[in-house]
Design an enzyme around this catalytic site. Structure first.
Site, PDB file in Angstrom:
ATOM      1  N   LYS A   1       0.798  -1.282   0.011  1.00  0.00           N
ATOM      2  CA  LYS A   1      -0.131   0.077   0.104  1.00  0.00           C
ATOM      3  C   LYS A   1       0.917   1.239   0.049  1.00  0.00           C
ATOM      4  CE  LYS A   1      -4.259  -1.819   1.327  1.00  0.00           C
ATOM      5  NZ  LYS A   1      -5.770  -1.201   1.776  1.00  0.00           N
TER       6      LYS A   1
ATOM      7  N   GLY B   1      -9.761  -5.125  10.916  1.00  0.00           N
ATOM      8  CA  GLY B   1     -10.961  -5.416  11.586  1.00  0.00           C
ATOM      9  C   GLY B   1     -11.607  -4.316  11.976  1.00  0.00           C
TER      10      GLY B   1
ATOM     11  N   GLU C   1      -8.775   0.992  -8.119  1.00  0.00           N
ATOM     12  CA  GLU C   1      -9.991   1.259  -7.232  1.00  0.00           C
ATOM     13  C   GLU C   1     -10.015   2.605  -6.756  1.00  0.00           C
ATOM     14  OE1 GLU C   1     -11.435  -3.148  -5.876  1.00  0.00           O
ATOM     15  OE2 GLU C   1     -10.618  -1.959  -4.275  1.00  0.00           O
TER      16      GLU C   1
ATOM     17  N   ARG D   1      -5.224  -8.418 -11.119  1.00  0.00           N
ATOM     18  CA  ARG D   1      -5.474  -9.504 -11.748  1.00  0.00           C
ATOM     19  C   ARG D   1      -6.981  -9.299 -12.471  1.00  0.00           C
ATOM     20  NH1 ARG D   1      -9.667  -9.362  -8.008  1.00  0.00           N
ATOM     21  NH2 ARG D   1      -9.298  -8.490  -5.952  1.00  0.00           N
TER      22      ARG D   1
END
Lengths: 147, 445, 445, 147
Positions: C116, C164, C275, C292
């Site tokens: 990232k 999370g 994205e 991908r």
């Protein structure tokens, strides 16, 4: 009746051996012609949908029911009437005794009022369709106890 | 727009119409015979009524029962699909007299185009080529020789009361014509008690090319390009595609324009198809109009992006077409194959039975229109079509590749099907090269 | 071009790749775990090899066995699909070291964009907006306040070791930031033994918009327009569509151009997806690259007419893209929904089981990509996707109508599915009006 | 071996309890390394496709066969070799007696030559795979009569 004349629809010839049609036009009896939506008889403008269970086997040939009673079935698709006119009493009610040629109801199809004979003998034990309801081909209309 | 339509048909086309209606927010009333009771597609209709026993003459063909159901079902229009009552002008008229719109052409135009003689006259009036021939019956040998000399050999001798090839002869020269006249006439007399014969130019190994037409009630007529349906077996179409391969754009445009002229001249509206024979020199001859939606309509939907069933309904409801001819594309290449439950080993006899296993192709470029599913029973009552596989890709080469791989994906067990023959066809060099005519299948297999 | 490819995946994407290869005339070698033995799609491969037991770590994720199968299967390339080894740069490198082409990006570009921090650096170098934030960890309260003042409230406090949602706080003002810093830091220390936190601008109710990219090895990079994938549930995409509704063409073009710049800067080739988050003011921020093919690739195939899997294979084989940016259309509207075997009543827990009845929609505008069939058993081993329903119509309104009727046609018995939720979604006014963001599903149901 | 070093593929850790792998590199025994396509052993350049019957149930766990014989199965996908080198005699033939730790063949995967132990005791009654053939995971390689 204009339509009947135009398209020769008085010549109702049915192929099924168990179908019998009576046409009123030109018969000696006074014709039974319902006006659309007469007072006292709800016009079936938006009839409740019929919903035979999907995937169910075709109804067995009449006479055949779960118990020993017989069924009177509709020989055509149309609108079921229990009496000759809204003012008249029903052809039959529960308890009525019927013979093969007893007229038990009318099924109207394309303004043709088909008198339906019982085709069986016995006592009416149940009227399966409400007055003015649409009925399908071969739909059971009455349950009759033989005898 | 209509709120409620009766679907006066069964099987895949009934499902196709129900799908179109659902997308348009129109409720549907389905009719079914006792043979079709419980079919899955009926559950997709808003209402359904059993109208008679299995035999079509007592159910799907019984006008009175269809109209009666339309009345109790309270519909505003009836879609006849194809087959059954679709080209019955009397039925169309009865519907309209009962204030139920028949989703199809005016019954007068339907009747006129349904008659081969008047259709031929309309075509000639619209300056559309018809197969040249004698104007009416041949009086004697001398007239026959004159006509043959005018239209040129080979000529076809046809019995006026003919059918099934009886009383039909091809003559390549004067001598053969003289002999053929006598034998055709005698055969016709014996078969039909009518010795009358006429002459037509014999179009050798023709291609069958048809044009999809759409016409509204406000004077606009457009074509949705052509379909090549040359791949037939005993006059049953097996494969249809758009655009027609190896047909120059100028010829395609000429055929499409001819079809528009003809439809305008007939006062025809709604969807329809003009069928033509095209010979090796790309001369085309009008044969007939199919005054209904056709089995092979999806290939035109694919290349134009226009939903033909929805358009039929819009036209019948009085709407104007909301596109012009120039905005109708012919994008890519689309091919349809019909999969029938027939046994190739038994001369393609219909093969009823229950589908015990079904694996259907999917993925990009694939459309499958079918009412069948695993456990579905194909009865002996109606036609044997299981479904239509339609592919759409950018080029014909890619469409063929897609078709082949899709055919390879099919698994149908329990009934014999035409898939083995179709696999052979789509791998045959003549088909791949777009060089087939209406006699190809019978000549080859 | 390759003669033979190994498909290193399972289920619908394996079938999708096999279909593409069949259309291209390329042979396929399939691998399968014991859990997938007997699956119908494996019969469509030219060869198939069992590579291990059901557990993915012992089969689909086991590089050695994949490569070994590639060797005995004698293939020239491996297509990894999505998931499993698709974004494993090490696997890509092993393939290439073994002289087997990995059908995907260069492993170096994959590794760089997979990280990232380096992806963010590449984006900034390519002048693509990223979500503004602190450059690294927050040293103290004073720095935090300065950063917040620079990027503007609301801000998101994130734990550097986070996951999370732990150690994450949204702050709307200075006071909340001071309080949030302490609690987030303490929570992160407790959860991850690492109290480090950083700041990012909080994009409120963002839309998720991604751009499909295709780049060959000869310097050409094109986009295939964008997909809106805002409809998610717990970061799982449920519905994807192209074009993104209610996004001005100029914004769409800007996002697509930004994606092309980024991909060029990364030296990335083959298919990939950039994205972005898009806020209410149509500001867009790069998030990450998916190196991908993606589950939702068919919507881009529909609107552009380009087969992405075939293009991936062509690019990997060294071919040049045979189209230019300006010739890539965005025709009509396409929407995909994912149908999962999950029980909505049990918090969308995967619901393995055997499909006892399956009726799949068809007809115009409908594509269904799935490896399942009646009698297929969805095991507990892999993801719960049953299939993807893709519609393509001229307008978004027509696509929605087509989607609704197609969803209504589905019958799946034996396993619980997400279809009931999807039916609610596609009939919800917010979705119909194209006004949903990534929090819509959780806010609404 | 360069590849093995580069990607650390000497660390073969298998999860299945019934899988045992022997790696030659660095072992005391001389390494058994086949050259690609050595003389006398046909290289499996275009191996015959394996075609387990579609839809067949997964093979039962070894030992389990129709009769009372046991099966030795492949713990991985790869190429089956019946002897250590083309020049050597086979590890076992029909009639050979095997114990659990008897090496019965080699399955090569990614240049790693995995010696496969019998894992059962008994007499080899059938060799199910030809030398040089590709084998799948869990594919039966030998039938062994227990005892």
């Amino acid at each position: 009746m204009e339509l009947m004349e135009k398209h020769g629809l008085t010549e109702v010839t049915l192929r099924g051996s168990d179908e019998k049609w009576s046409l009123r036009r030109g018969s000696l009896e006074p014709p039974v012609i319902y006006q659309q939506g007469p007072a006292g008889m709800p016009a079936p403008a938006a009839p409740a949908p019929l919903a035979p269970p999907a995937g169910s086997p075709p109804p067995a040939e009449a006479p055949a029911a779960a118990d020993d009673s017989l069924q009177i079935r509709s020989p055509t698709v149309g609108t079921f009437y229990i009496s000759p006119t809204p003012e008249d009493p029903p052809f039959v009610t529960v308890g009525s005794t019927v013979k093969a040629d007893t007229i038990v109801c009318i099924v109207e199809a394309m303004k043709v009022f088909n008198q339906i004979p019982a085709e069986v003998s016995g006592t009416v034990v149940e009227v399966l369709v409400a007055n003015g309801d649409p009925v399908e081909f071969n739909q059971p209309l009455f349950r009759v106890k033989p005898g | 727009m209509f709120q409620r339509i009766l679907v006066a048909n069964r099987g895949e086309i009934a499902l196709r119409i129900i799908r179109a209606c659902r997308e348009m927010g129109i409720e549907t009333v389905a009719v079914f015979s006792e043979a079709d009771r419980g079919a899955h597609y009926l559950d997709l209709a808003d209402e359904k009524y059993c109208i008679g026993p299995a035999a079509a003459t007592d159910s799907y063909l019984m006008i009175k029962r269809i109209i009666s159901t339309a009345e109790i079902g309270n519909v505003q229009a009836i879609h006849p699909g194809y087959g059954f009552l679709a080209e019955n002008a009397h039925f169309a008229e009865v519907c309209r007299d009962c204030n139920i719109e028949f989703i199809g052409p005016p019954h007068k135009a339907m009747a006129e185009l349904g008659d081969k003689v008047s259709a031929r006259e309309i075509a000639m009036k619209a300056k559309v080529h018809v197969v040249p021939g004698s104007d009416g019956l041949i009086a004697d040998e001398k007239t026959a020789l004159e006509v043959a000399s005018r239209i040129g050999y080979p000529v076809l001798i046809k019995a006026t009361a003919g059918g099934g090839g009886k009383g039909m002869r091809v003559a390549m020269n004067d001598m053969a014509l003289k002999a053929g006249l006598k034998s055709a006439s005698a055969e016709a007399e014996k078969a039909f008690s009518n010795a009358g014969v006429y002459l037509e130019k014999y179009v050798e190994n023709p291609r069958h090319v048809e044009v999809q037409i759409l016409a509204d009630n406000h004077g606009q007529v457009v074509h949705l390009w052509e379909r090549d349906c040359s791949l037939q077996r005993r006059h049953q179409k097996l494969v249809e595609e758009s655009p027609a391969p190896n047909l120059p754009l100028s010829v395609r445009e000429d055929i499409c324009k001819a079809a528009v002229r003809l439809v305008k001249a007939a006062g025809y509206t709604n969807a329809g198809t003009c069928e033509f024979l095209v010979d090796a020199d790309h001369q085309f001859y009008f044969i007939e109009v199919n005054a209904r939606i056709q089995v092979e309509h999806p290939v035109s939907e694919s290349v134009t992006g226009i939903d033909l069933i929805q358009q039929q309904i819009r036209v019948a409801a009085g709407e104007k077409l909301d596109f012009k001819q120039r905005s109708i594309p012919c994008n890519g290449s689309s091919i349809e194959i019909r999969i029938n439950a027939e046994d190739p080993a038994q001369n393609f006899r219909p093969c009823p039975g229950t589908i015990t296993k079904l694996r259907v192709p999917g993925g990009p470029g694939v459309r499958f229109d079918s009412h069948v599913h695993e456990g579905y029973t194909i009865g002996p009552w109606y036609d044997s079509m299981i479904g239509k596989l339609i592919v759409h890709r950018k080029t014909r080469e890619e469409s063929l590749a897609c078709l082949r791989r899709a055919l390879d994906e099919f698994v149908i067990e329990g009934v014999k099907t035409t898939i083995p023959l179709l696999r052979k066809i789509v791998s045959h060099s003549a088909f791949i090269e777009g060089q087939v005519d209406t006699t190809f299948v019978e000549r080859t297999w």
